[in-house]
Design a protein around this motif. Structure first.
Motif, PDB file in Angstrom:
ATOM      1  N   GLY A  38       1.172  -1.115   0.357  1.00 32.05           N
ATOM      2  CA  GLY A  38      -0.322   0.360   0.148  1.00 32.05           C
ATOM      3  C   GLY A  38       1.012   1.326  -0.346  1.00 32.05           C
ATOM      4  O   GLY A  38       1.839   1.522   0.643  1.00 32.05           O
ATOM      5  N   TYR A  77      -9.805  -4.293  -1.593  1.00 37.50           N
ATOM      6  CA  TYR A  77      -9.057  -5.785  -2.077  1.00 37.50           C
ATOM      7  C   TYR A  77     -10.084  -6.712  -3.101  1.00 37.50           C
ATOM      8  O   TYR A  77      -9.171  -7.251  -3.674  1.00 37.50           O
ATOM      9  N   SER A 102       2.676  -7.437   1.562  1.00 34.63           N
ATOM     10  CA  SER A 102       1.547  -6.154   2.270  1.00 34.63           C
ATOM     11  C   SER A 102       0.356  -6.281   1.330  1.00 34.63           C
ATOM     12  O   SER A 102       0.299  -7.220   1.547  1.00 34.63           O
ATOM     13  N   ASP A 103      -0.262  -5.381   1.322  1.00 32.14           N
ATOM     14  CA  ASP A 103      -0.850  -5.415   0.614  1.00 32.14           C
ATOM     15  C   ASP A 103      -1.603  -6.408  -0.402  1.00 32.14           C
ATOM     16  O   ASP A 103      -2.304  -6.688  -0.976  1.00 32.14           O
ATOM     17  N   TRP A 180      -7.734  -0.600   4.386  1.00 27.79           N
ATOM     18  CA  TRP A 180      -7.018  -0.868   5.098  1.00 27.79           C
ATOM     19  C   TRP A 180      -7.902  -1.296   6.916  1.00 27.79           C
ATOM     20  O   TRP A 180      -7.930  -2.488   7.207  1.00 27.79           O
ATOM     21  N   TYR A 188      -9.703  -8.385   3.325  1.00 25.31           N
ATOM     22  CA  TYR A 188      -9.254  -9.302   3.980  1.00 25.31           C
ATOM     23  C   TYR A 188      -9.849 -10.795   3.967  1.00 25.31           C
ATOM     24  O   TYR A 188     -10.873 -11.313   4.103  1.00 25.31           O
TER      25      TYR A 188
END
Length: 259
Positions: A38, A77, A102-103, A180, A188
């Motif tokens: 990100g 996402y 990460s992302d 996030w 997620y």
């Protein structure tokens, strides 16, 4: 010398966004997709590219809204995962190995569990697989403002304005922050990581302030074919801090898979 530069790439259309990508390495080699974290862009992998063999066909994509890629009103996402699917279709890649930070790792996990036929293997670096109500990262995410980010990462923000054809930094930062903090089904992968069947290497920096060690260990335990490496003296972006060591681990992993 193989590297990403935001000079030799192009855009493809994915839903309502123009997504930027570049390729380097051997275009007859095994395709390897790199998904950045990100607020970063494809150039964050350049240290690793110099350590990995030239025999791979490296594909780097700026995630929606990041780097030179555009976005409209929001980020998720789920939408980032759809962009990856579209890129593979554009390039006629039937199955891919992914290195993701990460992302990017969150997106890679979502792709691997929802479209297993597309993913041959995963390397996940500093990637969260869920966000719980008591996660200390929540307070950190909630504290982020465009003004704070500009003050702390002024050079990065300037570069974003230089390479993005539709720069909207304040809206972009707030959209990333919302992504996030999102705990919906579009967010997620959560327990769906149990559906991941491909060989997976999980890498974490021992001083990672976002991904606790037990979080990474739990992920490794939930994925059937997972291997875990905790690297000392490194933080969240371990692939940038020690690209030679991370690349060596990845090549050991690939040799095990006979890639």
């Amino acid at each position: 010398m193989k590297r990403f530069s935001h000079k030799n790439g192009t855009w493809f259309k994915s839903n309502d966004a123009d997504i930027y990508y570049e390729v380097t390495g051997d275009n007859t080699g095994r395709p390897l997709l790199l998904l950045h974290g990100g607020m970063l862009n494809i150039e964050s992998f350049n240290g690793m590219l110099s350590c990995l063999p030239d025999s791979f066909y490296f594909i780097g994509m700026d995630s929606r809204g990041h780097g030179a890629s555009t976005f409209t009103d929001s980020l998720s996402y789920h939408s980032l995962c759809q962009d990856v699917e579209q890129l593979l279709a554009v390039l006629n890649v039937e199955k891919i190995d992914i290195i993701a930070h990460s992302d990017g790792g969150i997106v890679a996990m979502k792709l691997a569990e929802s479209r297993p036929e597309l993913v041959n293997s995963l390397v996940l670096i500093g990637a969260q697989w869920c966000l719980t109500d008591d996660d200390p990262a929540i307070k950190l995410y909630e504290s982020i403002t465009p003004e704070m980010w500009i003050e702390k990462f002024n050079d990065d923000v300037d570069y974003y304005h230089k390479i993005n054809k539709q720069p909207r930094f304040n809206e972009f930062l707030l959209a990333v922050k919302a992504m996030w903090l999102d705990q919906s089904d579009n967010s997620y992968p959560k327990d769906k990581v149990k559906n991941i069947q491909c060989e997976t290497l999980i890498i974490r920096g021992d001083d990672d302030f976002l991904v606790p060690c037990d979080h990474a260990v739990q992920l490794a335990e939930m994925i059937n074919h997972a291997h875990f490496a905790n690297i000392p003296f490194c933080n969240h972006s371990v692939h940038e801090e020690n690209p030679a060591l991370v690349s060596s681990l990845i090549m050991d992993f690939y040799q095990k898979l006979a890639l």
